[in-house]
Design a protein around this motif. Structure first.
Motif, PDB file in Angstrom:
ATOM      1  N   THR A  51       0.831  -1.207   0.000  1.00 20.93           N
ATOM      2  CA  THR A  51       0.000   0.000   0.000  1.00 20.93           C
ATOM      3  C   THR A  51       0.868   1.260   0.000  1.00 20.93           C
ATOM      4  O   THR A  51       2.040   1.221   0.362  1.00 20.93           O
ATOM      5  CB  THR A  51      -0.922  -0.001   1.247  1.00 20.93           C
ATOM      6  OG1 THR A  51      -1.926   0.995   1.081  1.00 20.93           O
ATOM      7  CG2 THR A  51      -0.154   0.274   2.528  1.00 20.93           C
ATOM      8  N   ALA A  53       0.387   4.882   1.861  1.00 22.17           N
ATOM      9  CA  ALA A  53      -0.468   5.589   2.818  1.00 22.17           C
ATOM     10  C   ALA A  53       0.114   6.969   3.083  1.00 22.17           C
ATOM     11  O   ALA A  53       1.328   7.147   3.084  1.00 22.17           O
ATOM     12  CB  ALA A  53      -0.557   4.801   4.125  1.00 22.17           C
ATOM     13  N   ASP A  72      -4.556   5.031   1.096  1.00 16.79           N
ATOM     14  CA  ASP A  72      -5.004   5.186   2.472  1.00 16.79           C
ATOM     15  C   ASP A  72      -4.601   6.591   2.941  1.00 16.79           C
ATOM     16  O   ASP A  72      -3.427   6.927   2.925  1.00 16.79           O
ATOM     17  CB  ASP A  72      -4.288   4.092   3.294  1.00 16.79           C
ATOM     18  CG  ASP A  72      -4.717   4.051   4.736  1.00 16.79           C
ATOM     19  OD1 ASP A  72      -4.636   5.093   5.408  1.00 16.79           O
ATOM     20  OD2 ASP A  72      -5.102   2.958   5.187  1.00 16.79           O
ATOM     21  N   LEU A 105      -0.054   0.336  10.428  1.00 15.84           N
ATOM     22  CA  LEU A 105       0.228  -0.194   9.092  1.00 15.84           C
ATOM     23  C   LEU A 105       1.172  -1.398   9.148  1.00 15.84           C
ATOM     24  O   LEU A 105       1.553  -1.953   8.114  1.00 15.84           O
ATOM     25  CB  LEU A 105       0.836   0.899   8.207  1.00 15.84           C
ATOM     26  CG  LEU A 105      -0.122   2.051   7.833  1.00 15.84           C
ATOM     27  CD1 LEU A 105       0.667   3.269   7.364  1.00 15.84           C
ATOM     28  CD2 LEU A 105      -1.107   1.602   6.745  1.00 15.84           C
TER      29      LEU A 105
END
Lengths: 395, 395
Positions: A51, A53, A72, A105
């Motif tokens: 991901t 973020a 995110d 995370l």
């Protein structure tokens, strides 16, 4: 098209860390590249193979959700930032928030850009985060290889650059020789002394009409031109070299272009003509050396060879010389106007997608200066010159 | 007039360090303030109570000797940089050179800005240098208090800002209501749709003529205006709020100005008029609170009081609200457009020479946004408003 970050994922794996952490505002090109977001104050981005973020202030939250590339988006307030500031002060509060966000995370160890801020790093280390600054700045290596879309962004900025250079050349062509001041004859345009400042306004107005801006530009005449980073000031003069170096940035895409020409209104002396021709030959020698697999060092050497064979000093032949060829041959151009790869004594291998300048030059206060700069993209079998502008000294 | 750095000397003494080290390019305001030098690539400056020394590349050496504020200018080549690069790579070579240079200056322990780069810091620590990042950024505190010359620099940028705002207002006054697109009626000027982009070109051209530049400006209409950092785009529309926030930087001095006005062409609805009046009242309440010795927090509270008494949400009454008053009241302005002091919940004491914005605002996608921003300097007995521009909604 989003960047291909598989090289970054591999790098994190090799380094044994979970993520790549950036703490910078949107003017930092690695921040903009990874987050896809531009904000005036520093914010945090962490990339992991799973991901991307980002963590922003309340002020940026709404825009970040729609404008950023992040999967995110969190905000400081989600982690009780205000309360922590009251208790611990702003710097420590920020570290606690970032640490909690990274913990959510699952990130325990990060690599960072080499110029990640020290204070935040020290405070995060105290909270147990493993931080290894990446001296090789792997993201700048990734950024150096442009996608076709990125090359188009550079190309578009370069079209604006050419319009600005044409506007400059037109002013010089239209000028005539006016009165003489203490330092000699001056150029005149529309009945006024033609100054470096006047030409810069013309350049910036032209760039603005073409959707580009710039912080600095160089219009340097005579002895000003003998100092490669002197921006130039005051009256422009006949029979002297005038270096015009323009490096605009597209306001839309953030990508730069870069080009230099040297002009002379009137009669250049023999040395200036010889320097100009020699520099153009050095430019061509460098371009001939640009192929994927060649090093930036080899391209730089091609320039040094031309100059040294003509008996002119270079930093290669004399590391302390203050005259002659006293800078590198070029640099990468993209979200930063100076970025990888280097076209310099320590330049590594050139690869397809690298966008680089080729800008040999000679400098001596007794002559002035000459620099000629093209912008090219390395292709599968050589290069494409992104510059469409003649190389002519006299106007 | 050079800055008064006696507070920095005292700080170093208190911290038990020999010097204050900066590694940044000339766009970093602390670098520019201490070195007096502007260069595009990072260079090192160390301040000690005895001297200010800078370390630059060969490229910048000539200009640094004449243009910087440093007592002592060295270049990388003086410390065999090229040879060290060959042997150790660029990053380690740079650390060796900086360590040797600091050793020559008798500096063994330094404080640095909180955002000093981590990689260089880690490498210098490995070579034995003591480095303490200064979380309070003492130089930003020193920079916050302007000399009369610095205030004049801000004032000069603010005159350019007012010219740009007048040019904007003139465009809006001259506009009429044109055709309707999918989102409603649009403004028209000279037979063309009047867009945010068109107004920004007018603003930038005007600033350019007045010796200023800017990277960004905000011309945000309708729902765009409901997001405080949305720069705005597309057609401007009648009967909607149009927030115009301009923060130019003088190209000569590097100092900024900052001003916002909210305009409405046509008929604002009742809520918009009420929000505008409330925001102007908040601005006046904040200005009334500006005296030396008052805190930035108290000035911010004055704004929150006005809004909350009217039943409007603020981040003080609801830290997670996304509508209402969702940012701080203001910030310092100088070499950075956002600098100390804070006029915010954590704002410290205001002191004479502080240049601050007062910029209350309200935001809600269903209404749009309103922001009114003045720029003032704190004086011995109150403040001087550096802004000379009317506060009127309808044009």
């Amino acid at each position: 098209m989003d960047p291909d970050l598989s090289q970054l994922a591999d790098h994190l794996d090799d380094a044994g860390v979970d993520g790549y952490l950036v703490d910078a505002d949107g003017t930092d090109s690695t921040q903009r590249y990874l987050s896809g977001f531009d904000a005036p104050d520093p914010f945090s981005t962490v990339y992991t193979p799973e991901t991307t973020a980002i963590l922003v202030s309340a002020l940026e939250f709404g825009r970040a959700k729609t404008a950023s590339r992040a999967d995110d988006v969190s905000r400081l307030a989600d982690y009780d930032y205000r309360e922590l500031v009251s208790e611990h002060g702003a710097a420590a509060a920020k570290a606690r928030v970032v640490a909690a966000w990274l913990d959510d995370l699952g990130v325990e160890r990060v690599a960072t850009p080499d110029r990640f801020p020290l204070g935040p790093a020290d405070r995060l280390r105290e909270r147990g985060l493993g931080i290894t600054p990446d001296a090789d700045d792997v993201v700048t290596e990734i950024r150096a290889r442009k996608t076709p879309e990125e090359v188009d962004n550079v190309r578009e900025a370069q079209r604006a650059n050419e319009a600005a250079m044409r506007a400059t050349e037109t002013l010089l062509r239209e000028a005539d020789v006016g009165e003489t001041d203490n330092d000699g004859a001056v150029l005149r345009h529309d009945g006024e002394v033609l100054t470096s400042e006047r030409v810069k306004v013309e350049i910036e107005s032209t760039l603005l009409e073409h959707g580009c801006g710039l912080d600095e530009t160089i219009v340097a005449c005579g002895t000003d031109a003998a100092d490669p980073h002197n921006r130039g000031s005051g009256p422009l003069r006949p029979d002297e070299p005038i270096i015009v170096d323009i490096f605009p940035r597209s306001k839309t895409t953030g990508y730069h272009a870069d080009m230099t020409r040297t002009f002379c209104k009137g009669e250049p002396d023999g040395t200036l003509v010889e320097w100009f021709d020699r520099t153009d030959a050095a430019r061509e020698a460098a371009l001939d050396a640009v192929v994927p697999g060649a090093t930036g060092a080899a391209v730089h050497d091609a320039v040094c060879d031309v100059y040294e064979n003509a008996g002119l000093p270079t930093l290669r032949s004399d590391p302390t010389t203050e005259t002659g060829f006293i800078h590198s041959t070029g640099h990468g151009v993209g979200l930063d106007v100076h970025e990888l790869p280097r076209v310099a004594p320590d330049g590594d291998e050139l690869r397809p997608g690298h966008v680089i300048t080729i800008e040999p030059g000679l400098y001596d206060p007794s002559v002035g200066g000459v620099r000629i700069e093209d912008l090219v993209v390395v292709t599968e079998d050589g290069y494409e010159n992104l510059t469409d502008y003649p190389v002519e000294l006299q106007v």
